[in-house]
Structure formats: structure tokens, C-alpha cells
Design an enzyme around this catalytic site. Structure first.
Site: not given
Ligand SMILES: CC(=O)SCCNC(=O)CCNC(=O)[C@H](O)C(C)(C)COP(=O)(O)OP(=O)(O)OC[C@H]1O[C@@H](n2cnc3c(N)ncnc32)[C@H](O)[C@@H]1OP(=O)(O)O
Length: 408
Positions: A91, A98-100, A127-128, A132, A408
Site C-alpha cells: 500500500s 508514482r514516486r517510487g 490487485s492489478e 509486478y 492471502f
Molecule cells: C501483493 C499486493 O499486496 S497487491 C496490492 C497492491 N496495492 C494496491 O492495489 C493498493 C492501491 N494502490 C497503491 O497503493 C499503489 O498505487 C501501488 C502500491 C500499487 C503502487 O505504488 P507506487 O508507490 O505508486 O508505485 P511506484 O511509484 O514505485 O511505481 C513503480 C512502477 O510501477 C508502476 N505502477 C504503479 N502502480 C501501477 C498500477 N496500478 N498499474 C500499472 N503500473 C503501476 C509505476 O508507473 C512505476 O512504473 P515505472 O517503473 O515504469 O516508472
């Protein structure tokens, strides 16, 4: 705080959370997943899972995200049990995306998993589906969502034994535990459970929506019913939480019991294996309308140990050239040697490769549910020697489709 250039430090930093911080993370994750847990629910979660590994993501010392890496055991091909770091609850709060943040989190978790040396693989349910792969996770198992009309008939000649009973069950009921323990040890992709997982899965925290149980001497079904009555009569929906059967007779009898419940228009299951036997039992094979999607994502954290953790279908020797951006210790050429008894070992070599692939593809192959030829056709695996690749493909493949039935 401004840095030496006078700019505010906008970096997101991930680190391990201590026991006190895990409760704060639970609140962040609840908001991210649009939940509002009451104090009791929060306390129960922490009592159950507070001892697992959690990392947090911080922005100037404010907790803005995190995730867990739970210690689980998964069944790999050949009925081998393998420790796995199960990533869950990843989360990042909506204002800091989108800040890493997730990138820093996954790096920290993978580094720690490798350093501790306990779990050669990491697993998750996404989740999407677009998130990953960039972190080296590959789709190792797939799932089908099915909807079967009530009273759907079996093909002629498929008998049932009438040994199904409707009962009340507590999470530690041996009528659940014994079949699950037997089947989960055999089925690739299934996870071993302790009392915490059972309580979570059976919704022991939601007394207003308890599941129903149908048990058989060699299996059980857990399900819920959504009552619905309209102008034309009853149209209730049965949602199957899980159906576990140690024998074909138990499997058919439990399914027949669910399909024959009165007042039910449809039986729904959100996640079965793509080769779920029910799909071959029904006389109308098209009725369940299976919808395929990704199920378990696998990340090879320690290549040498991960490849040695399963059994293979036939002996083979192949040199794989592997790229791994996040875990450089996996990068390079490896000789995989599978012995005649199905055991294997992998060693670093300098020899010319028979195949080239990314670590995500190795994760996709590890459970035996993805065909090497499919990855090669997509162009993500580069085959140098087609003969060796064919043998390797056959060695990796499982007889039945692997699948992880648990959320899980
Ligand atoms: C196993 C699990 O727990 S699955 C649950 C995942 N969590 C959720 O879906 C909860 C809602 N979403 C979130 O909390 C956030 O959007 C997260 C955790 C999915 C992503 O976190 P962020 O800090 O925004 O990711 P971050 O900035 O590190 O992005 C890394 C890369 O992933 C990409 N990315 C991030 N989220 C998504 C997404 N939903 N779909 C596609 N690409 C994504 C980014 O564009 C970035 O791409 P790049 O490396 O080409 O620049």
C-alpha cells in the site's frame, strides 16, 4: 527537511517496521484499500499477524505506505514443500503514489528475504495485473472464475455416494483440517495453513455472515448463500469459498450437493484451477463460462535454491542465461541439471547458454503451469538450442494445472 541545496527532501524510504509501528501501518493499509476496520478487527489482525515481517515506506518520517512479507509454505511440483515470502497488503497512500514508494518497498523486502536465506521465492496475488512483472514476478498459476446454473446435470454414469452432511464447523474442525492437510501437500500452488489462516479464511471475525459447511468423510465445501427472491420465484446465489476433496467420489458428491440445493439459480466460484475437474463432469460443458485471469505470481529470490526446491518430470541438462535487475545475485549463466529421480541442482557457469530469459519468466515456469514454448512465442524467452528447450519444457511441466485457491 531541506537538503544542502535548500530543496525539501522528497525521497520515499523503505525500512523494516517494529512491532509498535505495525498498528500504524494497518491503518494506512485500511485507508488504501477503502476499509474502515473497527478496533476489534484491528486488534485481531495484529494478534494474528503482528509477528510477521512488515516494511514501511516513509516520507520525511511520516509513514505513507508499506506491506507484509508473511512466512508461508507452498507446495511445489513433486509434492515438495518450500518456504515462501508471501507479499501482502502492499500500500502507498493516495497522496504519495508514482514516486517510487512501491519500488523502494519491494527492493527492501526482496533484499531482506535473500539476506535471511529462509525463503528462496516470494509469492503474491496482484490487485492489478500491470504492477509486478517489473519487479521480477511472473504469472506462475492461472485461475478460472466460473458460474454454474443450479441443478446443472453431470454427464451420465457419474455416481455420487450420498455421504455429504450439512454441519457447523469451527476453524480448527478436523473435518476441514484433515482433507485440507492431505490435499494441500499434493497440489502444486496450495499453501500450508495454521490456525490464524483458517480463522481469516473462514471469516471468524464476521459473525453476521458466517459461512455454511458441507462435509464428506474425504472432503468439505465452505460456501455462502445470497438470498434472492423475485417475481418468478427464488434466484439465490451460492458462492463457494472453497471445495476440497481427497477423492474423486468426495469431489463429485460435494459438487452434486451444492448444485442440487433448492432455491438456487447459480453457483459461483471466483477462483478454481483452469483444469478444474467440474468442467469435465458437467453434461453442458459450456455452462460454466470460465473466465481466465492471473492467479499466483512467483518471484525467484534465490535462483540456486529455488530451482533445487522442486522435482522435475524428466532428466535434463541446460544452461540458462538470466537477467535480474533487482536481485543481481541471480544474474548470469546457470547450469540446471535434473537427475533421473527428478531432483535438481543449479550452478553458475560460463558455458554458452541454451536459453536466455528474465527472472520473471523463471518465476512463471517454476510451478510447472506455464509452457516454455508459450513464453518463447511471446518473445520473452530467447531459445538458442531448440532441442534442449523442448526437453527443459517437458521437465518443468506439471500433470495438473497448479493453482493457489487461497486469498492471502
Ligand atoms: C501483493 C499486493 O499486496 S497487491 C496490492 C497492491 N496495492 C494496491 O492495489 C493498493 C492501491 N494502490 C497503491 O497503493 C499503489 O498505487 C501501488 C502500491 C500499487 C503502487 O505504488 P507506487 O508507490 O505508486 O508505485 P511506484 O511509484 O514505485 O511505481 C513503480 C512502477 O510501477 C508502476 N505502477 C504503479 N502502480 C501501477 C498500477 N496500478 N498499474 C500499472 N503500473 C503501476 C509505476 O508507473 C512505476 O512504473 P515505472 O517503473 O515504469 O516508472
Amino acid at each position: 527537511m531541506p537538503d544542502s541545496t535548500g530543496r525539501a527532501d522528497d525521497r520515499l524510504v523503505a525500512r523494516r517496521l517494529d512491532a509498535d509501528e505495525i498498528a500504524d501501518f494497518h491503518d494506512v493499509a485500511a485507508a488504501v484499500f477503502f476499509n474502515r476496520p473497527g478496533p476489534q478487527e484491528r486488534r485481531r489482525y495484529l494478534d494474528r499477524f503482528g509477528s510477521e515481517r512488515f516494511h514501511g515506506v516513509f516520507h520525511r518520517e511520516r509513514l505513507v505506505g508499506g506491506g507484509g512479507a508473511f512466512a508461508r509454505t507452498i507446495t511445489l511440483p513433486g509434492e515438495r514443500q518450500c518456504p515462501a515470502a508471501a507479499m501482502t497488503g502492499m500500500s502507498i497512500t493516495a497522496t504519495h503514489r508514482r514516486r517510487g514508494g512501491l519500488t523502494a518497498l519491494v527492493r527492501a523486502q526482496l533484499d531482506e528475504t535473500y539476506r535471511r536465506g529462509e525463503q528462496p521465492i516470494s509469492i503474491l496475488l496482484a490487485s492489478e495485473s500491470g504492477i509486478y512483472r517489473r519487479f521480477g514476478y511472473g504469472i506462475a498459476t492461472r485461475q478460472a472464475r466460473i458460474r454454474v446454473p443450479g441443478r446443472a446435470a453431470f454427464r451420465p454414469g457419474l455416481d455420487t455416494d450420498g455421504l455429504v452432511d450439512e454441519v457447523e464447523c469451527a476453524p480448527d474442525d478436523p473435518r476441514l483440517l484433515l482433507p485440507y492437510t492431505e490435499v494441500s501437500a499434493q497440489r502444486t500452488g496450495w499453501l500450508q495453513r495454521d490456525h490464524r489462516h483458517w480463522a481469516q479464511i473462514l471469516g471468524a471475525d464476521a459473525p453476521d455472515d458466517p459461512p455454511r459447511f458441507a462435509v464428506h468423510p474425504q472432503g468439505y465445501a465452505v460456501y455462502r448463500v445470497a438470498p434472492a427472491f423475485n417475481d418468478l420465484g427464488a434466484a439465490c446465489t451460492v458462492t463457494v469459498v472453497e471445495l476440497v476433496a481427497a477423492t474423486p467420489q468426495a469431489y463429485r458428491s460435494l459438487w452434486r450437493h451444492l448444485l442440487d440445493l433448492d432455491l438456487v439459480a447459480e453457483i459461483a466460484v471466483d477462483s478454481v484451477a483452469p483444469d478444474e475437474p467440474l468442467l469435465d463432469l458437467l453434461s453442458d460443458l459450456r455452462a460454466p463460462r470460465p473466465q481466465l485471469s492471473d492467479n499466483l505470481w512467483v518471484r525467484v529470490v534465490d535462483l540456486e535454491r529455488a530451482l533445487g526446491a522442486r522435482r522435475y518430470a524428466r532428466p535434463v541438462e541446460a544452461v540458462l542465461e538470466v537477467t535480474d535487475r533487482l536481485c543481481p545475485w541471480n544474474q548470469g549463466r546457470w547450469r540446471l541439471r535434473v537427475e533421473s529421480d527428478g531432483t535438481a541442482n543449479a550452478h553458475p557457469v560460463t558455458a554458452a547458454p541454451h536459453l536466455r530469459m528474465d527472472i520473471a519468466d523463471l518465476g512463471a515456469l517454476l510451478l510447472g503451469g506455464t509452457r516454455l514454448g508459450t513464453l518463447a512465442a511471446a518473445g520473452t524467452v530467447d531459445i538458442v538450442d531448440r532441442g534442449v528447450a523442448r526437453d527443459l519444457s517437458a521437465a518443468f511441466l506439471e500433470d495438473r494445472e497448479p493453482h493457489c485457491p487461497e486469498i492471502f
